[in-house]
Design an enzyme around this catalytic site. Structure first.
Site, PDB file in Angstrom:
ATOM      1  N   HIS A 268      48.091  40.299   8.023  1.00  0.00           N
ATOM      2  CA  HIS A 268      47.616  41.204   6.965  1.00  0.00           C
ATOM      3  C   HIS A 268      48.274  40.517   5.602  1.00  0.00           C
ATOM      4  CE1 HIS A 268      46.293  44.871   4.621  1.00  0.00           C
ATOM      5  NE2 HIS A 268      47.026  45.560   5.095  1.00  0.00           N
ATOM      6  N   HIS A 307      38.197  36.760   6.599  1.00  0.00           N
ATOM      7  CA  HIS A 307      38.393  38.209   6.129  1.00  0.00           C
ATOM      8  C   HIS A 307      37.346  39.283   7.002  1.00  0.00           C
ATOM      9  CE1 HIS A 307      38.823  41.917   3.859  1.00  0.00           C
ATOM     10  NE2 HIS A 307      40.159  41.380   3.305  1.00  0.00           N
ATOM     11  N   ASP A 363      45.319  35.831  -0.141  1.00  0.00           N
ATOM     12  CA  ASP A 363      46.583  35.141   0.139  1.00  0.00           C
ATOM     13  C   ASP A 363      46.514  33.648   0.026  1.00  0.00           C
ATOM     14  OD1 ASP A 363      47.846  37.521   0.574  1.00  0.00           O
ATOM     15  OD2 ASP A 363      46.788  37.723   2.517  1.00  0.00           O
TER      16      ASP A 363
END
Ligand code: ACO
Length: 436
Positions: A268, A307, A363
């Site tokens: 995450h 994702h 990210d």
């Protein structure tokens, strides 16, 4: 009969059931009426990672994964990132509409006046080892605020809830900055109410002996954009924890600490730290093809790729790239960018990643920007947690307003032993067998 129904035949009994479809969804409880015999518990649905289960109704954030769309309260993320400040977005997420000038002025003033931490928080922070992970310090310190504000447990009072929301929004950067300076061994810096949310955060991070900290406007703006991009992301892992723990009526500090703990995981929010470790491991552009080959052979994952919802592109990654260019004008180019760009290029042309619809996520680039600003990888997820707190709180608050809200409590499929006879200690052999 309306067409918004689903007709199911149970081949065990030949019985037919008609279930209503609402918002493209069938209520899982409707399946309970489907029984093989009268005492049967009824059918359940099985969905271990919530792959196809809506756990709530929400009007905060929507992601259209196949089209790469992200909207907060109906506004596209690209427009918000270009025109708004983070605190405007916080207001939008929490209250449903963008603030007008007066509302924004009051909101900024209120949040600014909640940035100060109780002095005992400093002592608490001092108790951590010099090299404690900042994310673990943040999680523990947020939970510890529950001891400072015991009235926060009165979660049924909307005005009390709002007060805690303001406190958490205001204090998160202060806790994050404390954890940063703790690692460096520098004294903690008090907030400065003259500064904007991002500038004040920079002040608490980087002020040394100068009487007044002056933030670089480009870096302050970049931080604000990064905060906007990370503010909410509908029912992600940590938001689900926020709602789940909140549904047990734990106070908002403990609930937020639980959500932050979920965020720290490498699958995450912790992925941004892992991306930098991966780029370090790759070392240079030439090594990228070899690394991608290893990933395809099943050795690890490309961190910052993939994702659950986005299957086209992550719209935040594009804004992130633009922000990176602005930051590098000030800080100089992060040499890791070349490796990242090469990785992205090779992966996006590779059948393995195309087939699985794996694209860079938020990210992938955030860590490169944070590193150029001077943060160590351990701080990256803490930087994510600051704005995401607002998203968690918006989700938490919305949960209380839903008439169907109950404690979150999933069912299970039991695969263990049937009832078996108890064995006294002296009669037990290894592996649960009996001695005689
Ligand atoms: N690198 C290589 N292969 C991958 C990656 C990756 N980053 N992500 C998924 N895959 C592969 C899986 O191995 C699987 O392959 P298979 O069909 O041959 O078994 C396939 O793609 C589907 O992946 P799942 O793991 O089933 O997808 P899921 O939706 O469960 O996981 C997740 C999504 C956790 C984000 C995953 O893509 C991942 O681990 N990515 C790396 C970590 C990361 O960047 N996390 C940040 C997400 S954004 C956020 O939370 C802020």
């Amino acid at each position: 009969m309306t067409h918004d129904t689903l007709t199911i035949t149970d081949n065990r009994t030949n019985q037919t059931y008609t279930l209503p479809i609402e918002n493209g969804t069938v209520r899982a409880l409707e399946f309970r009426q489907i029984k093989a015999y009268p005492e049967d518990f009824g059918l359940m649905t099985y969905d271990p990672a919530f792959m196809n289960t809506a756990s709530c109704q929400s009007s905060i954030t929507v992601i259209e994964g196949e089209r790469g769309i992200l909207q907060y309260r109906g506004y596209p993320i690209e427009v918000l990132a270009e025109h708004c400040t983070f605190l405007e977005i916080a207001y939008l997420l929490l209250f449903g509409d963008l603030p007008n000038e007066t509302e924004l002025k009051n909101w900024v003033s209120e949040i600014t006046h909640h940035t100060m931490l109780h002095e005992t928080t400093k002592k608490f922070m001092e108790g951590f080892r010099y090299d404690a992970h900042p994310m673990a310090m943040l999680v523990s310190t947020v939970a510890a605020l529950s001891t400072v504000y015991p009235e926060a447990g009165n979660i049924h009072d909307p005005s009390n809830r709002l007060l805690q929301i303001k406190r958490l929004t205001g204090k998160m950067p202060s806790i994050a900055a404390m954890s940063y300076r703790h690692n460096l061994g520098f004294p903690y810096v008090y907030p400065d109410n003259d500064l904007s949310y991002s500038e004040n955060f920079m002040n608490m991070l980087w002020k040394m002996v100068e009487p007044k900290y002056v933030a670089n406007p480009v870096l302050a703006h970049a931080l604000d954009i990064l905060f906007i991009l990370h503010a909410d992301h509908e029912q992600n892992c940590s938001a689900n924890v926020m709602r789940s723990v909140g549904s047990a009526h734990a106070d908002p500090y403990l609930t937020t600490a639980a959500a932050a703990a979920a965020l720290s995981g490498p699958l995450h929010g912790g992925a941004n730290e892992e991306v930098l470790k991966m780029l370090d491991e790759i070392g240079s552009r030439e090594n990228v093809p070899g690394y991608v080959k290893k990933v395809k052979e099943g050795h690890g994952k490309l961190m910052g790729f993939g994702h659950r919802i986005y299957k086209n592109h992550d719209p935040r990654a594009k804004i992130m790239k633009w922000t990176a260019d602005q930051v590098f004008e000030v800080t100089g180019r992060n040499p890791k960018l070349d490796i990242a760009l090469e990785l992205e290029r090779i992966a996006l042309e590779d059948e393995y990643f195309i087939k699985r619809k794996l694209y860079p996520n938020v990210d992938f680039y955030s860590g490169i920007i944070y590193q150029a600003m001077g943060f160590k990888p351990e701080m990256f997820t803490v930087l994510f947690a600051i704005p995401r707190t607002v998203g968690w709180l918006a989700q938490w608050q919305e949960m209380f307003l839903q008439p169907e809200q109950k404690i979150a409590r999933p069912r299970q499929i039991y695969t263990g032993h049937k009832a078996r006879p108890f064995l006294a200690l002296e009669r037990r052999a290894p592996g649960g067998t009996r001695k005689d």
